[in-house]
Design a protein around this motif. Structure first.
Motif, PDB file in Angstrom:
ATOM      1  N   CYS A 189     -77.152 104.353 -21.800  1.00 52.83           N
ATOM      2  CA  CYS A 189     -75.696 104.335 -21.950  1.00 52.83           C
ATOM      3  C   CYS A 189     -75.020 105.082 -20.813  1.00 52.83           C
ATOM      4  O   CYS A 189     -75.621 105.936 -20.166  1.00 52.83           O
ATOM      5  CB  CYS A 189     -75.280 104.980 -23.260  1.00 52.83           C
ATOM      6  SG  CYS A 189     -75.760 103.994 -24.670  1.00 52.83           S
ATOM      7  N   VAL A 190     -73.779 104.764 -20.568  1.00 50.34           N
ATOM      8  CA  VAL A 190     -72.980 105.493 -19.586  1.00 50.34           C
ATOM      9  C   VAL A 190     -71.727 105.980 -20.289  1.00 50.34           C
ATOM     10  O   VAL A 190     -71.286 105.384 -21.261  1.00 50.34           O
ATOM     11  CB  VAL A 190     -72.580 104.594 -18.391  1.00 50.34           C
ATOM     12  CG1 VAL A 190     -73.729 104.439 -17.425  1.00 50.34           C
ATOM     13  CG2 VAL A 190     -72.091 103.242 -18.876  1.00 50.34           C
ATOM     14  N   THR A 191     -71.180 107.098 -19.760  1.00 46.97           N
ATOM     15  CA  THR A 191     -70.036 107.684 -20.456  1.00 46.97           C
ATOM     16  C   THR A 191     -68.787 106.828 -20.309  1.00 46.97           C
ATOM     17  O   THR A 191     -68.549 106.220 -19.272  1.00 46.97           O
ATOM     18  CB  THR A 191     -69.752 109.114 -19.955  1.00 46.97           C
ATOM     19  OG1 THR A 191     -68.652 109.637 -20.689  1.00 46.97           O
ATOM     20  CG2 THR A 191     -69.411 109.135 -18.459  1.00 46.97           C
ATOM     21  N   THR A 192     -68.012 106.791 -21.377  1.00 47.09           N
ATOM     22  CA  THR A 192     -66.731 106.082 -21.327  1.00 47.09           C
ATOM     23  C   THR A 192     -65.577 107.085 -21.255  1.00 47.09           C
ATOM     24  O   THR A 192     -64.422 106.690 -21.231  1.00 47.09           O
ATOM     25  CB  THR A 192     -66.552 105.187 -22.571  1.00 47.09           C
ATOM     26  OG1 THR A 192     -66.624 106.006 -23.724  1.00 47.09           O
ATOM     27  CG2 THR A 192     -67.596 104.110 -22.621  1.00 47.09           C
ATOM     28  N   ALA A 193     -65.930 108.377 -21.237  1.00 45.72           N
ATOM     29  CA  ALA A 193     -64.898 109.407 -21.149  1.00 45.72           C
ATOM     30  C   ALA A 193     -64.682 109.768 -19.684  1.00 45.72           C
ATOM     31  O   ALA A 193     -65.439 110.549 -19.110  1.00 45.72           O
ATOM     32  CB  ALA A 193     -65.336 110.638 -21.945  1.00 45.72           C
ATOM     33  N   LEU A 194     -63.682 109.175 -19.084  1.00 46.51           N
ATOM     34  CA  LEU A 194     -63.401 109.438 -17.666  1.00 46.51           C
ATOM     35  C   LEU A 194     -62.016 110.064 -17.547  1.00 46.51           C
ATOM     36  O   LEU A 194     -61.094 109.667 -18.274  1.00 46.51           O
ATOM     37  CB  LEU A 194     -63.421 108.127 -16.880  1.00 46.51           C
ATOM     38  CG  LEU A 194     -64.760 107.403 -16.773  1.00 46.51           C
ATOM     39  CD1 LEU A 194     -64.549 106.004 -16.200  1.00 46.51           C
ATOM     40  CD2 LEU A 194     -65.722 108.191 -15.897  1.00 46.51           C
ATOM     41  N   PRO A 195     -61.849 111.004 -16.620  1.00 46.17           N
ATOM     42  CA  PRO A 195     -60.507 111.574 -16.433  1.00 46.17           C
ATOM     43  C   PRO A 195     -59.592 110.524 -15.813  1.00 46.17           C
ATOM     44  O   PRO A 195     -60.085 109.606 -15.135  1.00 46.17           O
ATOM     45  CB  PRO A 195     -60.752 112.733 -15.465  1.00 46.17           C
ATOM     46  CG  PRO A 195     -61.982 112.355 -14.729  1.00 46.17           C
ATOM     47  CD  PRO A 195     -62.821 111.561 -15.675  1.00 46.17           C
ATOM     48  N   PRO A 196     -58.282 110.645 -16.013  1.00 45.66           N
ATOM     49  CA  PRO A 196     -57.386 109.662 -15.396  1.00 45.66           C
ATOM     50  C   PRO A 196     -57.421 109.744 -13.873  1.00 45.66           C
ATOM     51  O   PRO A 196     -57.817 110.758 -13.308  1.00 45.66           O
ATOM     52  CB  PRO A 196     -56.005 110.033 -15.944  1.00 45.66           C
ATOM     53  CG  PRO A 196     -56.126 111.387 -16.521  1.00 45.66           C
ATOM     54  CD  PRO A 196     -57.566 111.620 -16.838  1.00 45.66           C
ATOM     55  N   ALA A 197     -56.980 108.664 -13.253  1.00 51.95           N
ATOM     56  CA  ALA A 197     -56.991 108.615 -11.784  1.00 51.95           C
ATOM     57  C   ALA A 197     -56.028 109.626 -11.180  1.00 51.95           C
ATOM     58  O   ALA A 197     -56.109 109.926  -9.991  1.00 51.95           O
ATOM     59  CB  ALA A 197     -56.628 107.207 -11.327  1.00 51.95           C
ATOM     60  N   THR A 198     -55.125 110.126 -11.994  1.00 47.33           N
ATOM     61  CA  THR A 198     -54.150 111.098 -11.499  1.00 47.33           C
ATOM     62  C   THR A 198     -54.742 112.511 -11.448  1.00 47.33           C
ATOM     63  O   THR A 198     -54.113 113.422 -10.904  1.00 47.33           O
ATOM     64  CB  THR A 198     -52.898 111.097 -12.400  1.00 47.33           C
ATOM     65  OG1 THR A 198     -53.337 111.137 -13.766  1.00 47.33           O
ATOM     66  CG2 THR A 198     -52.052 109.867 -12.187  1.00 47.33           C
ATOM     67  N   ALA A 199     -55.923 112.691 -12.006  1.00 51.65           N
ATOM     68  CA  ALA A 199     -56.555 114.015 -11.993  1.00 51.65           C
ATOM     69  C   ALA A 199     -57.019 114.344 -10.575  1.00 51.65           C
ATOM     70  O   ALA A 199     -57.364 113.435  -9.801  1.00 51.65           O
ATOM     71  CB  ALA A 199     -57.740 114.027 -12.954  1.00 51.65           C
ATOM     72  N   SER A 200     -57.028 115.654 -10.257  1.00 48.01           N
ATOM     73  CA  SER A 200     -57.416 116.018  -8.888  1.00 48.01           C
ATOM     74  C   SER A 200     -58.896 115.679  -8.682  1.00 48.01           C
ATOM     75  O   SER A 200     -59.713 115.761  -9.608  1.00 48.01           O
ATOM     76  CB  SER A 200     -57.152 117.491  -8.632  1.00 48.01           C
ATOM     77  OG  SER A 200     -57.962 118.261  -9.481  1.00 48.01           O
ATOM     78  N   GLY A 201     -59.216 115.289  -7.469  1.00 53.04           N
ATOM     79  CA  GLY A 201     -60.608 114.965  -7.138  1.00 53.04           C
ATOM     80  C   GLY A 201     -61.035 113.595  -7.617  1.00 53.04           C
ATOM     81  O   GLY A 201     -62.231 113.282  -7.643  1.00 53.04           O
ATOM     82  N   PHE A 202     -60.066 112.758  -7.952  1.00 52.00           N
ATOM     83  CA  PHE A 202     -60.411 111.407  -8.434  1.00 52.00           C
ATOM     84  C   PHE A 202     -61.141 110.608  -7.354  1.00 52.00           C
ATOM     85  O   PHE A 202     -60.734 110.602  -6.198  1.00 52.00           O
ATOM     86  CB  PHE A 202     -59.133 110.653  -8.841  1.00 52.00           C
ATOM     87  CG  PHE A 202     -59.318 109.163  -8.945  1.00 52.00           C
ATOM     88  CD1 PHE A 202     -60.029 108.607 -10.000  1.00 52.00           C
ATOM     89  CD2 PHE A 202     -58.794 108.302  -7.974  1.00 52.00           C
ATOM     90  CE1 PHE A 202     -60.208 107.230 -10.091  1.00 52.00           C
ATOM     91  CE2 PHE A 202     -58.966 106.924  -8.063  1.00 52.00           C
ATOM     92  CZ  PHE A 202     -59.671 106.397  -9.126  1.00 52.00           C
ATOM     93  N   ARG A 203     -62.234 110.010  -7.765  1.00 50.71           N
ATOM     94  CA  ARG A 203     -62.873 109.030  -6.875  1.00 50.71           C
ATOM     95  C   ARG A 203     -63.504 107.954  -7.746  1.00 50.71           C
ATOM     96  O   ARG A 203     -63.885 108.209  -8.905  1.00 50.71           O
ATOM     97  CB  ARG A 203     -63.882 109.676  -5.933  1.00 50.71           C
ATOM     98  CG  ARG A 203     -65.069 110.297  -6.595  1.00 50.71           C
ATOM     99  CD  ARG A 203     -66.021 110.896  -5.546  1.00 50.71           C
ATOM    100  NE  ARG A 203     -67.255 111.321  -6.202  1.00 50.71           N
ATOM    101  CZ  ARG A 203     -68.270 110.518  -6.478  1.00 50.71           C
ATOM    102  NH1 ARG A 203     -68.218 109.239  -6.157  1.00 50.71           N
ATOM    103  NH2 ARG A 203     -69.353 110.974  -7.086  1.00 50.71           N
ATOM    104  N   LEU A 204     -63.611 106.769  -7.170  1.00 46.84           N
ATOM    105  CA  LEU A 204     -64.139 105.644  -7.942  1.00 46.84           C
ATOM    106  C   LEU A 204     -65.624 105.825  -8.200  1.00 46.84           C
ATOM    107  O   LEU A 204     -66.365 106.256  -7.307  1.00 46.84           O
ATOM    108  CB  LEU A 204     -63.935 104.334  -7.173  1.00 46.84           C
ATOM    109  CG  LEU A 204     -62.504 103.836  -6.981  1.00 46.84           C
ATOM    110  CD1 LEU A 204     -62.502 102.604  -6.085  1.00 46.84           C
ATOM    111  CD2 LEU A 204     -61.868 103.496  -8.320  1.00 46.84           C
TER     112      LEU A 204
END
Lengths: 198, 376
Positions: free
Chosen positions: B15-30
Motif C-alpha cells: 500500500c501507499v499512503t493517501t495522506a499527503l499535505p496540500p500543494a500549498t505546504a512548504s517544500g511541496f514536490r511531486l
C-alpha cells in the motif's frame, strides 16, 4: 477506443451474441440485397461483406473501422439516439430533416470538432432528400469523414451513411459508396412483406 | 521511528499512503506516481483540446482566470499552474486535472447568476488540485485493488479525459474537503458566501424542471444535494456572522453573455428544448438589442413544433429583423415557415432577401429549389 468504434463494436458484439442463437454474422455481399423487412433493395459490390438486422445494414470491404456503408430506417417521432431529444416529423422539408440528422450527429458522444462540409439537396431513389458531408475527429484523434444521404418517405427516413478515415480510405471507396447509393430503391408499401430474419 | 514502522507496514501490505499535505505546504514536490499522473493529464489534455471542444474566447478566459487568481493564495499558483478553459458542452460539469487545468462546461457557466457562484465552483475545483485529490484517489483505488474500476466510463464529450476521476467526481470525503476549502477561499476573497449553496440549489431546480438525466458529477441530484447540505452547514457553523460580500452579478453576466447564447444553441441542437428556451430568454434579456435573441426563440419554436409553433416563430423572426435588418438567418427561417404554409409569395420575398444578404449561403441550393417551386 473512439465512440464510433465503440458503437461499431457494440453492434458487432450484439450481432455475435445473437449469432449464437439465430445465426446472423458477417457474410459475403454481392448482388441485390433486400433486408428482412423488404423495405428497400440495393446492389452490393463483390468483395464486400455485410451484417444485417431487420431494418439496418452494415457493409464493409476491409472492416467497419476502415470503411463502412450503413443503411438505417428511422421512424418519425422516434428517438434518434440517447444524445439528442430531437425527432423527425412527418412533412419535414429535406433541409429540416437534414438539420435534425446533422444535430444528432453533432451531439453524439465522442464526436469532436464536427465540421459541416456540405449540406445540399440530393436524390435517393429519385426522391428529394439531402446530402450531408461532415468531418470530425474520433476520440482517438483520428480524422474521419462521412457522407450522409437521407430521404423522408411518409413516416420513415431512409438514411445511407458512408464513413471512413479521412486519409486515404475515404476517397478510396467513395465511388463504390456512390454506386451503391445509385442502386438504392425503396419498396412500394404494397410490396413490403417481412421475411424472417436469417 | 513510528513513521518508519508505518512505511514498512504499508510497503509490506503493498500500500501507499493517501495522506499527503496540500500543494500549498512548504517544500511541496511531486511524488513519482503524481508526476506520472500529471504527464498523463498533459497528454490526454493535448488530445482533448485538439478535438475543437474548447470555446475560444480569450477575454472570457482571462476573466475566469482573474477570478481564480483572486481566490487562490499565491502559494497555490506557485505550486500549480492553474488555467481555466471553457468547454463547449451543454451538460452541467466542471473538472480539474491534476496539473491545474480546470475545464468548465458552457452548460455550467450559462446557468450561473453571478461571480460569487463562479468563485464557489472555481474554489471547489482548485481545491481538488491543491489538495492532490487525483493522486490520493488513485492510491486509494490502488490500495483497494480497484484501479480499473470506472476508468473506462463512457461520458459524452470528454474523450481522452474520461479516465480521470476528476471528470466523474471524487470520493464523498474529497468532495466535502473541496467544499470546505472553497468556502474558505470564497470568504477570504470577499465574496458573498451565501451564494455558494444558492448555486447548487439553482442548478438542482433547473435539472428538475428540465427533467434531464445528466451523466456528469454536477448534473446528478445526489451530488447537488451534498453540495447544498455542505455549504449550508458551513455557513451555519462558521460563516453565518459575516456581512454580505460581493456577488459581482453585473460583471459576471456581461462577461458570460455570449456563452449563454452559445450554450442555448448547443441545447437546441441536442433537442433539450426547456434548457434551450431558458438560455435563449436569458440571452434576450441580457442583450435586448441583439437580433440573435428573438431569432433563437423563433428557431426554438419552429424546431419544437406544435400547433402555434409557426406563428410564434414568425413573430420572433420579425422581431429579429426589426432589430437588425441585415441579419440574414431570420429571413431564411421565415422563408421556410411560409413555404411550408403554402405562402409562396411570402416565402419568395424572404428567401430573396436572405440570398441578397448571403449570396454564398451554404444552403443556397435548397433555397433555389424552393424559389424554383414557388414560381410554379
Amino acid at each position: 477506443m473512439s465512440a464510433t468504434r465503440k458503437s461499431l463494436w457494440t453492434l458487432v458484439v450484439a450481432i455475435l451474441t445473437t449469432a449464437c442463437a439465430s445465426g446472423p454474422r458477417w457474410v459475403a455481399a454481392g448482388g441485390t440485397y433486400t433486408p428482412p423487412s423488404n423495405r428497400y433493395t440495393m446492389q452490393l459490390p463483390q468483395g464486400w461483406r455485410r451484417l444485417e438486422g431487420q431494418d439496418w445494414l452494415l457493409t464493409s470491404r476491409d472492416g467497419p473501422f476502415l470503411q463502412s456503408l450503413s443503411v438505417r430506417i428511422i421512424e418519425v417521432d422516434k428517438p434518434l439516439g440517447k444524445s439528442t431529444k430531437k425527432v423527425l416529423a412527418r412533412g419535414m422539408l429535406p433541409q429540416e430533416a437534414a438539420e435534425v440528422i446533422q444535430d444528432a450527429i453533432a451531439s453524439s458522444p465522442g464526436m469532436q470538432g464536427m465540421k459541416l462540409l456540405e449540406n445540399a439537396p440530393a436524390e435517393l431513389d429519385g426522391r428529394p432528400g439531402f446530402k450531408l458531408v461532415v468531418g470530425y475527429k474520433d476520440e482517438d484523434g483520428l480524422k474521419m469523414k462521412a457522407v450522409v444521404y437521407g430521404v423522408l418517405v411518409g413516416d420513415s427516413l431512409y438514411q445511407l451513411t458512408y464513413r471512413a478515415p479521412e486519409r486515404y480510405y475515404f476517397q478510396q471507396d467513395l465511388a463504390t459508396a456512390e454506386q451503391m447509393r445509385a442502386t438504392f430503391r425503396i419498396a412500394q408499401p404494397a410490396a413490403v412483406q417481412t421475411r424472417g430474419a436469417n | 521511528m513510528k513513521w518508519l514502522v508505518g512505511t514498512v507496514a504499508l510497503a509490506a501490505a503493498g500500500c501507499v499512503t493517501t495522506a499527503l499535505p496540500p500543494a500549498t505546504a512548504s517544500g511541496f514536490r511531486l511524488e513519482d506516481d503524481e508526476r506520472s499522473l500529471w504527464r498523463q493529464a498533459e497528454e490526454a489534455e493535448e488530445q482533448f483540446e485538439s478535438g475543437g471542444v474548447v470555446y475560444p474566447d480569450v477575454d472570457l478566459e482571462a476573466y475566469l482566470n482573474d477570478v481564480a487568481r483572486r481566490l487562490g493564495p499565491p502559494e497555490a499558483f506557485a505550486a500549480i499552474p492553474f488555467r481555466i478553459r471553457v468547454v463547449r458542452n451543454p451538460y452541467l460539469n466542471a473538472f480539474t486535472l491534476p496539473n491545474g487545468r480546470i475545464y468548465v462546461h458552457t452548460g455550467m457557466l450559462a446557468r450561473m447568476e453571478n461571480e460569487a457562484q463562479l468563485a464557489t465552483l472555481l474554489g471547489h475545483e482548485m481545491t481538488h488540485a491543491t489538495h492532490r485529490h487525483a493522486v490520493r484517489e488513485r492510491r486509494n483505488l490502488k490500495n483497494k485493488a480497484a484501479l480499473a474500476v470506472g476508468l473506462n466510463s463512457i461520458l459524452p464529450g470528454v474523450g481522452s479525459l474520461a479516465g480521470f476521476s476528476a471528470v466523474r467526481g471524487y470520493s464523498r470525503e474529497m468532495e466535502a474537503e473541496a467544499d470546505d476549502n472553497a468556502m474558505r477561499l470564497l470568504a477570504n476573497a470577499g465574496y458573498d458566501v451565501r451564494e455558494a449553496p444558492k448555486l447548487f440549489v439553482h442548478l438542482k431546480e433547473q435539472l428538475s424542471e428540465e427533467k434531464q438525466s445528466e451523466p456528469f458529477f454536477f448534473g446528478t441530484h445526489p451530488a447537488l444535494d451534498d453540495r447544498v447540505e455542505n455549504y449550508r452547514r458551513l455557513i451555519e457553523l462558521q460563516y453565518g456572522h459575516r456581512p454580505a460580500g460581493e456577488t459581482n452579478a453585473q460583471t459576471f453576466l456581461q462577461r458570460t453573455r455570449e456563452v449563454v447564447h452559445e450554450n442555448a444553441m448547443l441545447d437546441l441542437r441536442a433537442g433539450r428544448f426547456v434548457a434551450a428556451e431558458r438560455g435563449a430568454r436569458k440571452y434576450a434579456a441580457l442583450d435586448p438589442s441583439a437580433a440573435r435573441g428573438p431569432f433563437l426563440l423563433g428557431e426554438l419554436s419552429r424546431q419544437r413544433g406544435g400547433e402555434t409553433a409557426a406563428d410564434t416563430a414568425l413573430t420572433e423572426y420579425r422581431r429579429a429583423v426589426a432589430l437588425d435588418a441585415s441579419y440574414p438567418e431570420p429571413y431564411r427561417a421565415m422563408g421556410l415557415v411560409l413555404y411550408k404554409r403554402g405562402d409562396k409569395a411570402g416565402a419568395r420575398e424572404a428567401f430573396d432577401k436572405y440570398l441578397s444578404l448571403v449570396p454564398q449561403a451554404a444552403d443556397r441550393a435548397y433555397i433555389e429549389q424552393y424559389l424554383g417551386s414557388s414560381t410554379k
